[in-house]
Motif scaffolding. Sequence first.
Motif, short mmCIF file in Angstrom:
data_model
loop_
_atom_site.label_atom_id
_atom_site.label_comp_id
_atom_site.label_asym_id
_atom_site.label_seq_id
_atom_site.Cartn_x
_atom_site.Cartn_y
_atom_site.Cartn_z
N ARG A 52 -11.85 -24.83 71.57
CA ARG A 52 -10.91 -25.68 71.35
C ARG A 52 -9.09 -24.90 71.55
N SER A 53 -10.00 -23.65 71.46
CA SER A 53 -8.71 -22.44 71.81
C SER A 53 -7.82 -22.38 72.79
N TRP B 272 -14.93 -23.58 67.94
CA TRP B 272 -13.54 -23.06 68.13
C TRP B 272 -12.90 -22.09 69.16
#
Length: 583
Positions: free
Chosen positions: A376-377, A373
Amino acid sequence: MRLRRSPRLPVARSAGEGRGRLLRHPVRAALGATRFAGWHLLAIIVLAGGIAVRTVAVLGYPGALWFGDSYHYLRDATQLTPGELRPSGYSLFLWLLRPLHSLTAVLAVQHALGILFGVMVYALVWRAGRAAWPLTDGSGLLGWRHWLPGLVGAVLITPIVLPTHEISLEHGLFAETFFTFLLLTAFLMVLWKRRMPWWVGALAGLLIGASAVTRTLGLPFIALLLLGMLVRRAGWRAMVAATVAFAAPVVGYMFWFQSVWGDFATSKASGIFLYGRVAEFADCAVIKPDARLAALCPKHTDPRISAAYSVMWAHDSPFRGMPDAQTNKENNELASEFAREAILAQPGDYIRVVVNDTLRCFKWERTFYPNPWTQRSYVFPVGERWPDSQRVLAEQYTGNDSGESRVVQPWSGRMLRYQAHIWMPGTILGAIFLAALVVPLFRMRIPGRRRNRRALLDWIQGPMIPWGVGLGLLVVPAATADFDYRYVLPAVPFACLALGLALLTPKRSEAAIAEARPAAAESAEHAGDAEAAVIGEAVETIEPAKTVTAVKSDATTSATEPAEEADFGETAEPAGTPEAADH
């Protein structure tokens, strides 16, 4: 005997001659603009492409990209308080931009800084190229000396301006863009000219101090700044001013932090991050910690998450059951003590982890590290995600809903297509670092010890400085915290700058000619040295080829010292070159 120049008497000009000069001005301006465009056309194209892509990014994603630290940065900017876990220099930057009442405007400023990185690197590389290949009377407008410095500079700013990950980093609430601006500007001042006024040194030190309170990573670079000033003989006044100016923002921030949190420091979590670093290899059977530290023995249960992230932020972190978790002073001291014992007990494992994470920067493909995550940011998303906590905080900062996370077609689709194809693999960054290190070796010939020493000194006084900064930006996070891809991107401008300066190191003879003119004139004006005045007059009037002979034939005069002090950025054009008057 002191030579004095006779004052220039006014010359009467006819009305027709005055009108002729006015008519020639537009022509000279047009010729100057044409020459400028010819020199910098490729760089203008690259920079225009970077501006166009950033415009598409802002139109397609008017809201900022968020990651774990973004909430804390924006909260500290809204409340104007120092953060507990990390320095809040970036929050102060956001606070200064708060009167714009728009997160989109903040992104525009950060994108402008990204373009400015390319401009700064190009300016220094082009200046070095002009010094290495000065224009001569026989060089036409299409001669290679005109366009080659611009070509090298344009190629080297491409990895800074065009890759997607650089653009997405500027598009989020990340501290790296502002941090890179402070660091790059400071070292640009050092590399622009050898001898500098004390106030320039003070400004460079102030910028390094500001970078240290933006990211703790900036602290050790004051040593490299002073080292660069020392090897380039910047002068003791500039070095002292840089040291004092560096301390001002750091100490001032520590007093501010103490007034809020009670500790004279820049954060409460320096030991926590170092503990996260050793978690990857710490073996309590080898360390044999006491009962106080035994509770910190790492437990890594999720293979998708790096060990450092797991022990600091995940559900199996040992700080979960402790009061105030990562912001507790005693917890920080325990974590720091555990990290020191782990490093002393397992030094080989510590070195292995640091080397592996540094080499991770140069892999071709990106992996999901430290976790999926977080990775992905760092890229532009396909859809919208707007948690209530982010929405409320953004409205508090802007006073409106301009910070809403939105995906606007067709611009977002175009940005996603660009993102899928235009990115820079880490292997290319490694090749740039390696080339900046290897290129100077080709200037070393055997036999010729003096030539080899000169080549080595040129590398130390020029390319080594940005090369060392770029490498430090990769190694220090790997040694003190953990690897993260956003830590890699600030090193790119420094690596490209180092390669440019390594490729464009001036020849000694050309540098001596350029340095002899201003040095001789200064000696004649201030010291009254008649011999230096004669040299200065000779350099201004005779042909470039004869100037070399004149300077070399009088090696014992004041022209000798400039030959040793010649800088890649200080070479002026030979006498008689019409282009020299315009630049």
